[in-house]
Design a protein around this motif. Structure first.
Motif: not given
Length: 357
Positions: A189-217
């Motif tokens: 839930f937190n990563l996909i359902d809710h967290g998609v808000h904030f990674v989408d905002l990163v893309r919106h603010f920067s106009q860039r999409t990352p090439d890779a991610v490293s995630t810890t939970t």
């Protein structure tokens, strides 16, 4: 650019109805978020909702009565086959959407779908490609982009107050571990359902999409939710000239310890943004800062903004800002984040392909 000359008016960032036609809306799903935010915003923005449907007959009746909606039924044809409906607000849970997607596309009506568009990559790709084949306009309701505080940050970025961006960091400290809520049993839930808000905002603010991610939970001992409610997503860019981090701790125990802030840094300055204010600092005025209070709220205001964008896209015959095609990149980030956290490695976004390979 001098800070003393910088202005930020509510008209610069508060969402408002489009200048063009306002199309009648049919709502699929009459749950809490629809009644608390979607329909409240539509009323405030002057949008007309002409039909609604839900599998729960009591929810249909209550929603009709509360908002004065003429047509309502448990049969979705009350929306899909209704000649008065010009745009669909699809607000059922993500796992339900694939079961009714063919019928929705069969109506030919433009669709504004609640986020996350899907809980799996294959489902997201399948539904997006089906909409494209059917020539049905599809927008994903990443309404956080239209939240006043976020729109203010975006506006300042467009003005160039930061110069060339090289870093976006988001820190959210909240709590959603209620034992009686539907999201308690939703995996990731937190990563996909809710967290998609904030990674989408990163893309919106920067106009860039990352090439890779490293995630810890992290799971808190004794929590109610079945999946971790705290995560850090580090986004990697092959260019080497940009970095982004989303840290979302959604199980902070003390209300006094809860907060949220964005840190946007560039070659010429910085913006710090919270739900209540945004602050600007510039390299050429190192001892100065200017703070602007934010008017308006994410809920419900932003929902009027996203539906307004859907209506503008229809009238202008263009792709909406958060189209189904564009949103696949935000879905890629959260899906790669899940894989990274589960496998303990950096995951490239190109592991999630649209051709099924």
């Amino acid at each position: 650019m001098k800070l003393a000359d910088l202005e930020l008016r509510s008209s610069d960032y508060c969402p408002r109805p489009p200048d063009g036609p306002l199309y009648p809306i049919g709502v699929i799903g009459c749950g809490g978020i629809v009644n608390h935010s979607h329909l409240a915003a539509y009323r405030d923005f002057g949008y007309e909702v002409v039909a609604c449907t839900d599998i729960d007959p009591d929810a249909v009746v209550a929603t009709q009565a509360r908002w004065g909606i003429a047509d309502g039924d448990t049969d979705p044809s009350v929306v899909l086959d209704n000649p008065k409906v010009a745009v669909i607000d699809l607000a059922v849970h993500a796992h339900v959407r694939p079961t009714i997607w063919e019928a929705i596309l069969g109506s030919g009506k433009p669709v504004l779908s609640q986020k996350p568009f899907a809980m799996t990559w294959d489902s997201a790709v399948s539904m997006q490609q089906a909409a494209a084949r059917a020539s049905v306009p599809l927008m994903i309701n990443q309404q956080a982009r239209w939240a006043p505080a976020h729109a203010a940050i975006k506006h300042l970025g467009v003005l160039g107050v930061c110069g060339q961006l090289f870093s976006v960091v988001h820190m959210r400290r909240s709590w959603q571990d209620q034992p009686d809520k539907w999201w308690r049993d939703l995996v990731n839930f937190n990563l996909i359902d809710h967290g998609v808000h904030f990674v989408d905002l990163v893309r919106h603010f920067s106009q860039r999409t990352p090439d890779a991610v490293s995630t810890t939970t992290a799971m808190m001992d004794g929590q109610n939710a079945v999946s971790p409610l705290s995560h850090s997503v580090a986004m990697h860019f092959d260019s080497g000239d940009f970095t982004a981090v989303d840290h979302f701790n959604n199980i902070v125990q003390s209300p006094a310890a809860r907060s949220e802030a964005w840190y946007i840094d560039g070659s010429e300055g910085s913006v710090i943004g919270t739900p209540d204010w945004v602050e600007v600092m510039r390299r050429d005025e190192p001892e100065a800062a200017v703070r602007f209070p934010i008017e308006g709220q994410w809920f419900p205001d932003a929902f009027g903004g996203s539906m307004g964008e859907m209506m503008s896209a229809i009238s202008e015959d263009r792709e909406p800002l958060t189209s189904g095609r564009d949103n696949l990149d935000s879905i890629r980030i959260v899906m790669a984040s899940v894989r990274s956290s589960e496998e303990g490695r950096t995951v490239r976004l190109d592991e999630f392909r649209e051709d099924g390979a």
